[in-house]
Scaffold this active site. Structure first.
Site, short mmCIF file in Angstrom:
data_model
loop_
_atom_site.label_atom_id
_atom_site.label_comp_id
_atom_site.label_asym_id
_atom_site.label_seq_id
_atom_site.Cartn_x
_atom_site.Cartn_y
_atom_site.Cartn_z
N SER A 105 0.83 -1.20 0.00
CA SER A 105 0.00 0.00 0.00
C SER A 105 0.87 1.26 0.00
O SER A 105 1.63 1.48 -0.93
CB SER A 105 -0.97 -0.04 1.18
OG SER A 105 -2.00 0.91 1.04
N GLU B 69 -10.18 -3.71 -5.63
CA GLU B 69 -9.69 -2.59 -4.82
C GLU B 69 -9.54 -1.30 -5.62
O GLU B 69 -9.38 -1.32 -6.85
CB GLU B 69 -8.36 -2.96 -4.16
CG GLU B 69 -7.21 -3.15 -5.11
CD GLU B 69 -5.90 -3.30 -4.37
OE1 GLU B 69 -5.64 -2.48 -3.47
OE2 GLU B 69 -5.14 -4.23 -4.68
N HIS C 102 -7.93 -5.26 0.01
CA HIS C 102 -6.65 -4.56 -0.12
C HIS C 102 -5.63 -5.17 0.85
O HIS C 102 -5.89 -5.31 2.04
CB HIS C 102 -6.89 -3.08 0.20
CG HIS C 102 -5.68 -2.22 0.14
ND1 HIS C 102 -4.95 -2.02 -1.00
CD2 HIS C 102 -5.07 -1.48 1.11
CE1 HIS C 102 -3.96 -1.19 -0.75
NE2 HIS C 102 -4.00 -0.85 0.53
#
Length: 360
Positions: free
Chosen positions: A187, A290, A320
């Site tokens: 991320s 996502e 995610h």
């Protein structure tokens, strides 16, 4: 007064046009990317429950109290897990070594955790770093970089750069050169991972042997289609950031500049916008549901067009960074098997290239 407001408006429009000349990258979009696996497993319901708990942990709270509740809940993700590795804290640079039994500590990996640059820690991501140490046969250094809003965005970037330089010459048992270097992150940490590759190349440092980016943020301009199209299908990022879809993009760009003190067009914050040639082998994972799906697609497509060996593998219906739910989630196990295969292939390719160079 009216003339003043009109002049101010024109000034803002002109400044926006001058500062944010956003290149249209829609030609990189590929909706036909093949997906791995079938429908989500039954264990995926458990994952969705954990995500609901994350939202409930901060319900009714505001400001610092809300952020602290999120951080505390994320750190608890590793509680109760049976982990094989030794976790050894480090003060300078700040972080922790994650060392699975029997690994070669001359082989090292830098792991950069996610959490929207405002949450997460080495502790919250121990399920991931424990597994990386095993599959990479390496000592993993999970960097505890400085988070927003207490610190500036660039403070965290500098911490990651410092950690990489340190890993080149330092292992768990003291000073010694690394025989192998892997950079990985998820991320926000995936964004730092990809940005770090560009910085290493620019500085002329020894480049990583490979990199892995799990569901990375690659472009803070938020112009990729899935940033809006997947709001309803993303149970983690949708509730947190879906409201941004109602905000005009120029307003978001100005807000990003104010909060990050870095332009959303800068390759430091948006690796997609940088020079992607001559990168090491990179594996990217993403989910088709996502919001960051097209961030991953665009980065992989642009990097490949510029000649870099970047591979994108996508899963269907996963949350995610589903990797953090290993070993409970079968799809997380599959993802780490895929990462291990990638690392082994990258090693084989490197050995073959070295053999050819020695013969020439």
């Amino acid at each position: 007064m009216l003339w003043f407001l009109l002049a101010l408006l024109l000034l803002v429009i002109a400044a926006t046009y001058f500062l944010f000349r956003v290149e249209d990258l829609s030609h990189l979009d590929d909706p036909h990317q093949p997906f791995r696996g079938g429908p989500p497993s039954d264990e995926h319901r458990y994952v969705l429950g954990r995500i609901r708990e994350l939202g409930q942990s901060s319900r009714g709270l505001r400001g610092k109290a809300r952020l602290q509740a999120l951080r505390t809940h994320m750190d608890a993700l590793s509680d109760g897990l049976t982990l094989e590795s030794e976790f050894r804290p480090v003060s300078h640079p700040r972080g922790e070594w994650v060392i699975a039994p029997g690994v070669d500590t001359r082989r090292r990996a830098l792991y950069i955790h996610g959490g929207a640059w405002a949450a997460g820690s080495p502790k919250s991501h121990r399920a991931i770093t424990d597994r990386f140490s095993r599959i990479a046969n390496a000592a993993v250094f999970a960097v505890d970089y400085r988070l927003m809003p207490e610190h500036r965005y660039m403070d965290g970037v500098r911490d990651c750069r410092k950690a990489y330089r340190w890993l080149l010459e330092n292992g768990p048992d003291g000073e010694s050169p690394a025989s192998y270097l892997l950079i990985a992150g998820d991320s926000a940490g995936g964004s730092h991972t990809l940005g770090l590759l560009g910085w290493i190349k620019h500085k002329g440092l020894r480049q990583a042997d490979a990199a892995v980016a799990l569901c990375p943020s690659t472009d803070l301009t938020l112009t990729a289609p899935s940033n809006r199209a997947n709001i309803q299908t993303d149970p983690l990022l949708g509730p947190a950031f879906g409201g941004l879809s109602k905000v005009p993009l120029p307003v978001i760009w100005w807000a990003t500049l104010a909060a990050f003190r870095v332009s959303p067009l800068s390759p430091v914050a948006s690796p997609l916008r940088g020079d992607l040639h001559n990168l090491p082998p990179v594996l990217i994972h993403a989910s088709d549901s996502e919001m960051l799906l097209d961030n991953a697609r665009r980065y992989a497509a642009k990097a490949r067009a510029e000649g870099s060996p970047v591979t994108l593998h996508t899963w269907s219906g996963m949350v995610h960074v589903w990797h953090i739910f290993v070993p409970k989630l079968p799809e997380a196990e599959e993802a780490f098997e895929d990462i291990q295969a990638f690392l082994q292939e990258a090693k084989s390719d490197q050995s073959a290239n070295e053999a050819r160079a020695a013969q020439s």
